[in-house]
Scaffold this active site. Structure first.
Site, mmCIF file in Angstrom:
data_model
loop_
_atom_site.group_PDB
_atom_site.id
_atom_site.type_symbol
_atom_site.label_atom_id
_atom_site.label_comp_id
_atom_site.label_asym_id
_atom_site.label_seq_id
_atom_site.Cartn_x
_atom_site.Cartn_y
_atom_site.Cartn_z
ATOM 1 C CB SER A 1 -7.820 3.449 2.645
ATOM 2 O OG SER A 1 -7.400 2.608 3.692
ATOM 3 C CB SER B 1 -8.490 0.166 5.677
ATOM 4 O OG SER B 1 -8.860 1.227 5.970
ATOM 5 C CE LYS C 1 -3.723 1.802 2.350
ATOM 6 N NZ LYS C 1 -5.040 1.121 4.192
#
Lengths: 494, 99, 492
Positions: free
Chosen positions: C157, C181, C82
């Site tokens: 997210s 997330s 990420k």
């Protein structure tokens, strides 16, 4: 009495000091960058003290230990679990946009410091309350381009970002600039004594902010205070006193003219000897403190506190009192001898070697301190050991050299080192022991002054002093004055 | 629930160093109001004598040994700076000295 | 068939292929890169690829294998990270304009541990700006799309990491989970996602959203792959004061699908939430029934403060975020406004230009709840409720070994439908935020479909008991094949 015509002396001055002290650690508070002074800009930074995205703080154990030591030396209660909090504000020298500090649960609270203030030779002592001593980190430094006219930029150096500090906050217990100065000096002494900081004010390791307010004398002793102003960044003892005096004068003038004090942050202009308003404090200054989620509470257990307490050195006031009782020194002499830990240690070591405290004290106070002052140096810079110093005094007292000779070689011993005996021999400073030499010198002097004997016998004492001086001159000061005197009197009586 | 006024929005924005375009103020008032209305739900819980949880980890802070280590060299420290000069970060003039 | 058209298998499968020599790490990485080139224009899972470096690392892994110096089960395996994890020499954007131009000079501990284990970092994945969102629509660089239906959200997210795995570009990826997330996008895209116990994985190098809630964790197709990644990245880190000292032993080799004696708690509050889609509820009940068949028993438990979790979460997370994001000031890195002629304008213009709408909203709320006069009513109150939520779990775990429920109340919703009202968007995190507030581990795994979209089963465990969570999840996957289903492949 109306507000507009209160007399100038109808106010009580109320002062509280906030002192920031750099802790003497090898590395910064939350990262392993070295703590340094005077290095070129931005040579001591890392992800943490640059506040790069994702970097985290990890607390320096030694900083905690030093802060506890300071707390104990200043009579504080040490909190076993204290909380690091974020103080949020924007400033270019503050990389994270918040300073990691302590807020409602500081490490140390409720301490005190005893100060002595001299007024026309009379010393009075006073206990000044210490509200709290908390841990925090320093910010970076903006380098202002002095002399660059109209420069619209500032340079930022983050070497200092994250250097460990303690902030020592006093109660508003101080009542004059003089008391504030005395408090600050006493605090500086303690901090240096216990070794938590080098406290070099020029390097910014010991910085002071002063909160000053006035209140009507009739309110003295109450909980009611006048509006206060804060003078920032006072970095010498003298400036603290001068700034407070200037601010008291400024506030008095405003009040006497019927005006009101506005809460403000001030700077002290050392040249004009005036305080100057930097900014008016608005309520907009909202630091939004909250516990720093990156750092868990700082735990100090009772064992650790006990260990740090046991290792505390003797503090200046304790030492002074001991010097008075143990060595029979006057308060004044004891005060001078305990002015620094190094000097006090030197005195005690020399006394141990020599045996008589009073004569060591005299030699230190009369000769050694004068020497330090002349050379503008500190004891630690001297090549003189306490043992050497003691032997020098012993040589005088054993009549082997004259006090004058001792004073003559002291600077050499102090600056270059060596043994007093060697130096005495090399310079031929031994007291003339040979009575023959003395006798002939005395005879020569009397012969050169034929009327001297008569005048002396007629009761004119000063003739003797003159002749003694003449003999000393002929023996290059190496004769024992007592012996010379004896010889001369004997000759007159012959 | 208390309604947030445009004045308050501007104050908060100033604290957070955000500048808001005039047309952003009203929608933000509305969003914050709706968020505060929602979180206002907590008011119904009696939390007297409940210790706050600031951090879930029960331990005390881990400390570092005071040992100096390597730092970035100046070039690396300044590598990402939007503006720098010599060995320093460059910012618009700092007017007052902060303590 | 063109290179890259075959989806990559699990780490376990790739490892077997590497061991037998039927494929090289370079070939695997080439396949991953080729798939990314073909598929990513449709999904936008990635913000940046490291083609050259990845191939070099793969070649190094092949060389080690020849010398019989294999570093770990991940040696030579491509992984996506990420883009809120620092990696030296690479940009870290957090999908925000405020970090434009920033290149990290250091590496996050979790990423460093992956590299030390021989894993090949393939690229950086898309996210909601600063991990603030539940759909990956809040990325400054455009949203990530769901491979099962490109009109639907990928979840967030960590949507980019979830999609990178779901689309078969990489077998595993790292995400971060502050309020769901990792688990929520895993559920949206039909993959496995694990949020470890708070403190299990070092946060050093993870760009902070809410420091007391953030935790890094893996995505994978199989629970076993997530366990493999966790073993590599977990463990104490002297650079993170909140990292736990405990070691991580999962004993994956002893897993045999038997969960006899395990007591599964079903919180009654999870199943009477008004927004819960009955189809999702049914899939979860079916999944629990499978586990009962494998020897587990089930009982009802209660988490009475569940309905307060989202409010508590938003107060704490935004307060911490408002402070965490103060460092983005245009002084030392990232964007600085061209208007920055004086100090105040530098701050205000830089931050206003640099942050997106949702980030600004959260900074505003966080600043407000910490400000004088509101701290006690909001922030402190939320901290107290956090205590109550934690006690709920302590209490429930005296009656069961783990808790099961839905990961989200519905399947992935259509893009653009929730962006107008922040509060409705926040409600999709109703089942996930509690685990972050309580610091406990949570696992989401695919448990069926509804409306053509994957449904997520969430398992919550006791603090530091990832082992039970993963063992039970693995048992479920031995029983079912939901995790082997792949989205239909079309080219753009």
């Amino acid at each position: 009495m109306t507000r507009s015509n209160v007399a100038a002396n109808a106010f009580e001055v109320v002062i509280g000091l906030e002192v920031h002290v750099h802790l003497k650690t090898e590395s910064k508070m939350f990262c392993s960058c070295a703590v340094c002074y005077g290095e070129s800009p931005n040579t001591r930074t890392c992800p943490t003290c640059l506040a790069l995205p994702g970097a985290l703080p990890v607390m320096n154990a030694h900083a905690v230990e030093l802060a506890v030591r300071a707390g104990l030396a200043l009579g504080c209660e040490v909190r076993e679990r204290s909380v690091m909090a974020r103080k949020n504000y924007f400033y270019p020298d503050l990389p994270k946009g918040y300073q990691i500090s302590q807020y409602d649960q500081p490490l140390n609270a409720r301490g005190f410091l005893e100060i002595s203030v001299e007024d026309e030779g009379v010393w009075t002592t006073k206990k000044v309350g210490i509200t709290r001593i908390h841990l925090e980190e320093d910010a970076g430094k903006s380098i202002h381009e002095d002399g660059v006219a109209g420069a619209d930029v500032s340079h930022m150096d983050l070497n200092r970002s994250g250097v460990p500090l303690i902030e020592i906050v006093s109660e508003p217990d101080l009542r004059s600039a003089k008391e504030a100065g005395a408090y600050l000096r006493a605090l500086h002494d303690v901090i240096c004594y216990i070794g938590v900081s080098d406290a070099d004010m020029e390097k910014g390791q010991f910085r002071c902010d002063a909160n000053v307010s006035l209140r009507l004398l009739e309110k003295a002793g109450s909980d009611e205070f006048g509006t206060r102003t804060e003078i920032k960044n006072l970095n010498s003892f003298r400036f603290v006193e001068e700034a407070i005096q200037a601010e008291v004068k400024r506030q008095k003038k405003i009040l006497e003219q019927g005006g009101a004090i506005v809460q403000a942050t001030l700077a002290f202009d050392r040249h004009a000897k005036q305080t100057r308003v930097l900014r008016i404090k608005e309520n907009a200054h909202d630091y939004r403190y909250f516990p720093d989620p990156d750092l868990l509470p700082v735990a100090v257990d009772t064992m650790q506190i006990a260990r740090i307490r046991a290792a505390l050195p003797e503090l200046p006031t304790q030492k002074r009192e001991r010097f008075q009782t143990q060595y029979g020194l006057s308060e004044y002499d004891a005060r001078l001898l305990t002015a620094s830990r190094e000097l006090a240690d030197f005195f005690e070591a020399a006394t141990k070697e020599h045996g008589k405290a009073k004569s060591v004290a005299n030699w230190i106070l009369r000769d050694l301190l004068k020497l330090l002052k002349q050379h503008e140096t500190d004891l630690v810079n001297l090549a003189l050991s306490a043992a050497t110093f003691a032997r020098l005094i012993q040589l005088v007292e054993a009549g082997k050299i004259t006090p004058k000779s001792a004073q003559e070689i002291l600077p050499e011993l102090a600056m270059r080192g060596g043994e007093p005996e060697t130096l005495v021999a090399a310079r031929g400073l031994e007291v003339v022991q040979d009575t023959g030499v003395l006798e002939s010198a005395a005879a020569e002097v009397i012969a050169a002054n034929p009327d001297a004997k008569e005048r002396y016998l007629a009761g004119e004492e000063k003739v003797l002093n003159f002749l003694m001086g003449q003999v000393m001159k002929r023996t290059q000061g190496k004769a024992s004055p007592a012996q010379v005197r004896e010889f001369l009197i004997q000759k007159f009586k012959e | 629930m208390a309604r947030i006024t445009p004045e308050e929005i501007k104050q908060i924005a100033a604290l957070a160093r955000l500048s808001l375009a005039p047309e952003e103020v009203v929608p933000l008032c509305r969003d914050l109001d709706s968020m505060l209305d929602y979180v206002g739900l907590l008011a119904e819980i009696d939390t007297r004598d409940i210790e706050p949880t600031a951090q879930i980890v029960p331990a005390a802070s881990m400390l570092r040994v005071d040992k100096a280590g390597a730092s970035f060299n100046t070039a690396l420290a300044l590598a990402n700076a939007p503006a720098s000069e010599g060995a320093a970060f460059l910012v618009p003039k700092v007017i007052e000295e902060e303590g | 068939m063109a290179a890259g058209s075959i989806p990559l298998g699990t780490c376990a499968e790739l490892r077997r292929a590497l061991d037998t020599g039927s494929v090289s790490a370079v070939q695997i990485v080439e396949t991953a890169l080729a798939r990314a080139r073909t598929l990513d224009p449709m999904f936008h899972a990635f913000l940046g690829m490291r083609e050259e470096r990845a191939l070099e690392q793969a070649a190094a892994a092949d060389a080690r294998r020849l010398r019989k110096e294999v570093l770990s089960p991940l040696d030579g395996i491509p992984i996506a990270i990420k883009d809120n994890l620092a990696h030296a020499g690479e940009p870290t954007t957090c999908a925000s304009r405020i970090l434009s131009g920033y290149v990290s000079p250091y590496t996050a501990t979790a990423v460093a541990r992956l590299e030390a284990a021989g894993a090949v970092i393939l690229g950086r994945t898309n996210l909601d700006e600063f991990a603030m969102g539940s759909s990956t629509e809040n990325s400054a660089f455009g949203p990530t799309r769901n491979p099962w239906d490109r009109t639907r959200i990928a979840g967030g997210s960590s949507g980019g990491s979830a999609v990178a795995v779901a689309a078969g570009i990489v077998p595993v990826a790292l995400g971060s989970d502050t309020g769901g997330s990792i688990r929520q996008p895993a559920a949206c895209t039909g993959v496995v996602g694990l949020k470890p116990t708070y403190g299990r994985v070092s946060r050093y190098g993870l760009v902070a959203f809410a420091s007391s809630l953030d935790q890094i964790g893996p995505f994978g197709r199989s629970v076993a792959d997530c366990a493999t990644v966790l073993e590599v990245i977990a463990g104490h880190d002297p650079k993170d004061a909140t990292s736990l000292p405990e070691s991580t032993t999962l004993s994956c080799d002893k897993w045999n699908g038997d969960v006899t004696g395990i007591v599964i708690g079903l919180p009654k509050e999870f199943f009477c939430t008004s927004g819960l889609d009955p189809a999702v509820r049914d899939r979860v009940h079916e999944a629990v029934a499978h586990l009962e068949k494998r020897g587990a028993s089930v009982r009802e438990v209660s988490l009475p403060h569940t309905k307060y979790a989202i409010a508590t979460y938003y107060l704490i997370a935004t307060a911490e975020a408002s402070s965490n994001l103060a460092r983005f000031d245009g002084v030392r890195y990232g964007h600085r406004s061209a208007e920055a002629h004086d100090l105040d304008t530098m701050y205000q213009a830089t931050r206003s230009e640099g942050f997106g709408a949702e980030v600004k909203r959260r900074i505003m709320l966080g600043t407000y709840v910490l400000s004088a006069g509101y701290y006690d009513a909001y922030y402190r109150k939320a901290q107290q409720v956090r205590t109550l939520l934690r006690r709920d779990f302590d209490q429930a775990f005296t009656q069961c070994d783990l808790i099961a429920g839905p990961t989200m109340p519905e399947v992935a919703f259509a893009m653009g439908t929730r962006t107008a009202d922040p509060v409705t968007m926040y409600l999709s995190d109703v089942y996930t935020v509690s685990a972050n507030l309580a610091g406990i581990p949570g696992l989401s795994l695919p448990c069926g479909f509804h409306d053509g979209m994957p449904v997520g089963l969430q398992l919550l465990g006791k603090p530091l008991d990832e082992s039970t969570l993963l063992r039970v999840g693995d048992a479920y996957q031995r029983e079912t094949d939901w995790h082997l289903r792949r989205p239909p492949e079309r080219t753009a």
